[in-house]
Design an enzyme around this catalytic site. Structure first.
Site, PDB file in Angstrom:
ATOM      1  N   HIS A 191     -11.585 -10.926  -3.621  1.00 55.85           N
ATOM      2  CA  HIS A 191     -10.523 -10.584  -2.666  1.00 55.85           C
ATOM      3  C   HIS A 191      -9.968 -11.880  -2.060  1.00 55.85           C
ATOM      4  O   HIS A 191     -10.695 -12.856  -1.928  1.00 55.85           O
ATOM      5  CB  HIS A 191     -11.131  -9.685  -1.572  1.00 55.85           C
ATOM      6  CG  HIS A 191     -10.146  -9.223  -0.559  1.00 55.85           C
ATOM      7  ND1 HIS A 191      -9.747 -10.007   0.505  1.00 55.85           N
ATOM      8  CD2 HIS A 191      -9.469  -8.061  -0.436  1.00 55.85           C
ATOM      9  CE1 HIS A 191      -8.863  -9.339   1.230  1.00 55.85           C
ATOM     10  NE2 HIS A 191      -8.679  -8.156   0.676  1.00 55.85           N
ATOM     11  N   ASP A 317      -5.442  -0.762   0.713  1.00 53.67           N
ATOM     12  CA  ASP A 317      -5.528  -1.969   1.547  1.00 53.67           C
ATOM     13  C   ASP A 317      -5.543  -1.597   3.033  1.00 53.67           C
ATOM     14  O   ASP A 317      -4.957  -2.287   3.867  1.00 53.67           O
ATOM     15  CB  ASP A 317      -4.400  -2.966   1.245  1.00 53.67           C
ATOM     16  CG  ASP A 317      -4.832  -4.407   1.459  1.00 53.67           C
ATOM     17  OD1 ASP A 317      -5.992  -4.632   1.859  1.00 53.67           O
ATOM     18  OD2 ASP A 317      -4.006  -5.316   1.240  1.00 53.67           O
TER      19      ASP A 317
HETATM   20 CA    CA Z   1      -7.312  -6.333   1.345  1.00 55.04          CA
END
Ligand code: CA
Length: 355
Positions: A191, A317
């Site tokens: 990430h 997200d």
């Molecule tokens: Ca993220």
């Protein structure tokens, strides 16, 4: 501050697939206390100051909303999931996680965070799936935490927030982490992190260092460094996941393959050694990608066409990009029912071993 998704107009319809969101974030309050101390010391790198310094102190509605959602692993999160039709969240310690900490703090706090997340998953077993946070600062301890996360906490994936104090996993000193992930057959989700100190200036001076562009550039670079350093020749069964439509790497495939071959043949760099396969082969065989932050049908279909429909997964997200209209747009993609179910549900069930 409303608790509803910005722009809620209607709820997504029920579908003949589950919606599993695979890059969703949380932050224990205790981690924010550690961050506050790092910020107060004044020597944090500019990326960390720019990111967490902002979110933790800004009075803006967006920042306040994000902090509130990040620290909840219970009813508020589930309420938001219900509003958006999200059946399950795959949850990870938000960037930069423990990677902004000193080694000892990072090792001990990764265990605290994993225990907290495992407890939330035990409380909401049909809604939450956890990723194992590790401290790359101590690769041997990270490998042990992967073992503990799998065998004791029942988690089947690992989160690493890109570089650690400017160092990349392409350095063999980190490869105990890859060995452990391969041995336990758990994917590593690479990430984004805020940009390292030696990269951030030309991005930050024009406001392009964050999720708008800098995150993708740096994480894409990191994934490429892992490929070109030969990690997948050494660990051929290692699986990695990258978000944000594969940080644009699917779009780069032709040029990556052509120029990798040309550069190796030219012997221009000692660091660029021949690989057993083309860069794109590793992207297709060792990587999965998610559409976190990119609710855009053309990019999703392009990635499915070059990586394969089994390699592309849904992500929201949350809470950074909490948009019910995006869920509806993804539901409405012009795509076969079979491929849509792979995108929303079954690929994630396979990759994260969700039963
Ligand atoms: Ca993220």
């Amino acid at each position: 501050m409303t608790t509803s998704a910005p722009g809620v107009v209607n709820h997504p319809k029920s579908a003949d697939y589950q919606r599993i969101a695979t890059e969703e974030a949380f932050a224990p309050a205790e981690m924010l206390d550690i961050y506050r101390k790092i910020l107060e010391k004044g020597d944090a790198d500019p990326g960390f100051k720019g990111l967490m310094g902002f979110y933790m102190s800004s009075p803006s509605a967006r920042a306040q909303h994000i902090m509130r959602c990040l620290t909840d692993l219970d009813q508020l999160r589930i309420q938001h999931m219900d509003e958006c039709g999200i059946d399950k969240q795959v949850i990870a310690l938000t960037a930069p996680g423990v990677q902004a900490m000193d080694k000892a703090t990072a090792v001990s706090f990764s265990q605290v965070a994993n225990d907290q997340l495992a407890e939330a998953v035990r409380k909401h077993p049909t809604r939450f799936v956890g990723m194992i946070a590790v401290a790359p600062q101590d690769p041997v301890a990270a490998a042990k935490e992967i073992e503990r996360g799998v065998s004791k906490l029942g988690m089947n994936s690992v989160i690493i927030n890109s570089h650690t104090h400017g160092e990349y996993l392409s350095d063999p000193k980190f490869w105990d982490i890859f060995a452990a992930a391969e041995a336990h057959d758990v994917p590593i989700y690479l990430h984004p992190n805020s940009l390292p100190a030696n990269m951030i200036q030309p991005f930050q001076e024009c406001g392009l260092d964050g999720a708008i562009y800098g995150f993708g550039v740096e994480t894409g670079l990191h994934a490429l460094r892992i490929i070109t350093s030969g990690v997948f020749d050494r660990f051929p069964k290692l699986k990695m996941i990258i978000g944000h439509m594969g940080e644009a790497l699917p779009f780069w495939i032709y040029r990556l393959d052509y120029m990798h071959r040309a550069t190796v043949l030219s012997k221009r760099y000692d660091s660029m050694k021949p690989l057993l396969k083309k860069p794109s082969d590793y992207l297709r065989e060792n990587f999965f990608i998610t559409n976190s932050g990119v609710a855009w049908e053309p990019a999703i279909k392009f990635s499915q066409s070059v990586l394969g429909v089994d390699r592309v997964m849904y992500a929201m997200d949350y809470p950074y990009q909490y948009q019910v209209d995006e869920v509806i747009a993804m539901d409405n993609m012009s795509m076969s029912a079979e491929d849509k179910k792979k995108f929303f549900q079954t690929n994630a069930e396979t990759v994260f071993k969700i039963r």
